[in-house]
Design a protein around this motif. Structure first.
Motif: not given
Length: 524
Positions: A174-190, A229-233
């Motif tokens: 009955g709970d609600t749970v959130t799973l989060r996918c994180r990267v380091t602060q200097d990178m991005s994820v798509t 993960v990353g920017s550009g390549m």
């Protein structure tokens, strides 16, 4: 029909470290053999090395930061699911696995003095004994030891490019749970995708987070996330898998009660379900159904009472337990209840209560009851003595010895294991047998003799009358033709002569027939 009373549910909060089990790997590593595109993704659940605990050894480390203030979390109690005191390692912020780029603090809770806490990293002693709280500066698996409650379960702190995190709280149905996918602060994820038990769950609604609500038991299992993960390549990376354990809010209910109650008795049903002592104030409601129709509840009490059951109360019963705060309900298995009826109103046929028969006649008596659950047993009594068993009594060709009173006793055994016996006694049937007695034969012979005597007497009278008339005729023929003298009164003879004519023929003279006569006075 139902009892309403409060059902005490006492819960003891505790920390459950089986909620999340994370596997660490070297920073920046990714699962081998994965293509750079998000789909299709080969099975991301590849074997990977994990840290294991070894015998602690005293190896102080110079990079241990010690924080003096104590961390207090409301509602926490150092109890294992079995109720025993254990050492627990608390994480702040409350996410697992922890990541090094967050400011992570670990607090050791357990028995014994706080100054006796010993810390371990990757199975080796870390720092000196002292504070029960530390600030983490390096990735790895951490444990702590308290002399009164022992070694804590491990907590992983990762420094990976991509990490899947789950809240550290105990997860219940009955709970609600959130799973989060994180990267380091200097990178991005798509192009983030989530996986559960090697099944692709698709793209999340909010980009890098996946919400599960309401939680159910089948949500338990291993999860991971993957993305570019990353920017550009950008390169495709998968997180380390984490294990989510959803605990039962309460057990599947079991419905208990007597399967074969007796008509008129109390029916007491119990819907037994055990709340898990993982979170306080879990309020449960109970509902009772018969053949799919609601017969009791919703109510806090797990009991259902029927003061006096009848045959209409028979059926298939189930109960359901629901949580007031959550969308969680569970139903019990079916309990078949059959209401049994004691025997009543035993009767004997043929009636009425008195019966006359003749000797030699065949007689059959039958005993039946108006109500009564099978099997029903019958016992026959003759003048109060048992003579036969069964619903039919065959007397055959009866005689005078069969006269008397007859009764039948009907019984049935009800209740669990037939421990209660019920009986019904029929009214008495008086049977009178009429014999072929000598008195009856004598009476019949007397009647026949009387009839023969009357016929003989009538023949004598008729013969005497004819003879007398013949004698008078002869005397008249011999005497002179003088007018006959008038008879005297005392010599008068009265006769009644009836003429008989033949039906259908011509008129003719009829011969007189004497039916009776009377003589008056003395005969001269």
């Amino acid at each position: 029909m139902s009892l309403s009373s409060k059902f005490p549910c006492q819960t003891i909060p505790h920390w459950d470290n089986s909620v999340i089990v994370s596997t660490s790997h070297p920073p920046g590593a990714s699962l081998a053999g994965l293509p750079p595109q998000p789909t299709p993704v080969p099975s991301p659940f590849q074997p990977r090395p994990s840290a294991s605990l070894v015998s602690p050894r005293a190896t102080p480390h110079p990079h241990l930061a010690v924080l003096s203030p104590a961390l207090t979390l409301a509602g926490w109690c150092p109890l294992s699911p079995a109720g025993a005191q254990t050492t627990q390692l608390l994480v702040e912020p409350p996410w697992r696995p922890a990541v090094l780029w967050d400011r992570v603090t670990l607090t050791c809770w357990g028995l014994g003095p706080t100054g006796a806490t010993t810390w371990y990293k990757d199975g080796r002693r870390w720092g000196q004994k002292g504070s029960d709280r530390i600030l983490v500066t390096r990735s790895g698996n951490y444990t702590c030891d308290r002399p009164g409650s022992g070694l804590s379960p491990p907590v992983s702190v990762l420094n990976d490019r991509l990490v899947l995190q789950v809240p550290t709280q105990t997860l219940l149905e009955g709970d609600t749970v959130t799973l989060r996918c994180r990267v380091t602060q200097d990178m991005s994820v798509t192009g983030v995708r989530f996986y559960h038990k090697e099944t692709d769950l698709g793209r999340p609604v909010s980009g890098t987070e996946l919400s599960l609500s309401p939680l159910q038991l089948h949500h338990s299992g291993r999860y991971l996330c993957g993305g570019l993960v990353g920017s550009g390549m950008s390169q495709w990376h998968n997180s380390a898998p984490v294990t989510v354990t959803v605990h039962e809010l309460f057990t599947v209910p079991v419905l208990e009660g007597p399967p074969e109650p007796i008509e008129g008795s109390r029916l007491h049903l119990s819907c037994l379900s055990t709340p898990r002592p993982l979170r306080p104030r879990t309020r449960l409601l109970h509902l009772f159904y018969r053949d799919g129709q609601l017969v009791g509840g919703p109510q806090v009490s797990p009991q259902l009472l029927v003061p006096a059951v009848g045959v209409s109360d028979s059926g298939n019963y189930t109960c359901q337990v629901r949580s007031e705060e959550r969308k969680v309900w569970k139903s019990s298995a079916r309990l078949c209840i059959t209401v049994h009826m004691p025997v009543a109103n035993a009767t004997i046929t043929p009636g009425p209560l008195s019966h006359q028969v003749h000797a030699g006649d065949p007689v059959t008596l039958r005993c039946s009851v108006q109500v009564g659950s099978a099997p029903v047993n019958f016992t026959w009594l003759h003048n109060g003595q048992e003579v036969a068993q069964g619903p039919i009594l065959e007397l055959g060709d009866i005689d005078v010895g069969h006269s008397g009173t007859y009764q039948c006793v009907a019984t049935n055994q009800l209740g669990q294991d037939g421990h209660r016996v019920f009986w019904a006694l029929s009214p008495e049937l008086a049977l009178e047998v009429t014999p072929d007695s000598p008195w009856v034969t004598a009476v019949a012979a007397g009647v026949v003799g009387s009839l023969l005597f009357l016929l003989l007497l009538l023949a004598v009278i008729v013969g005497w009358h004819r003879r007398h008339r013949l004698s008078l005729r002869k005397q008249q023929e011999r005497a002179p033709q003088d007018p006959p003298a008038a008879p005297e009164v005392e010599d008068l003879l009265y006769t009644h002569i009836v003429g008989i004519e033949q039906a259908g023929g011509p008129p003719r003279a009829t011969s007189p027939q004497v039916t009776y006569m009377e003589m008056l006075g003395p005969h001269r």
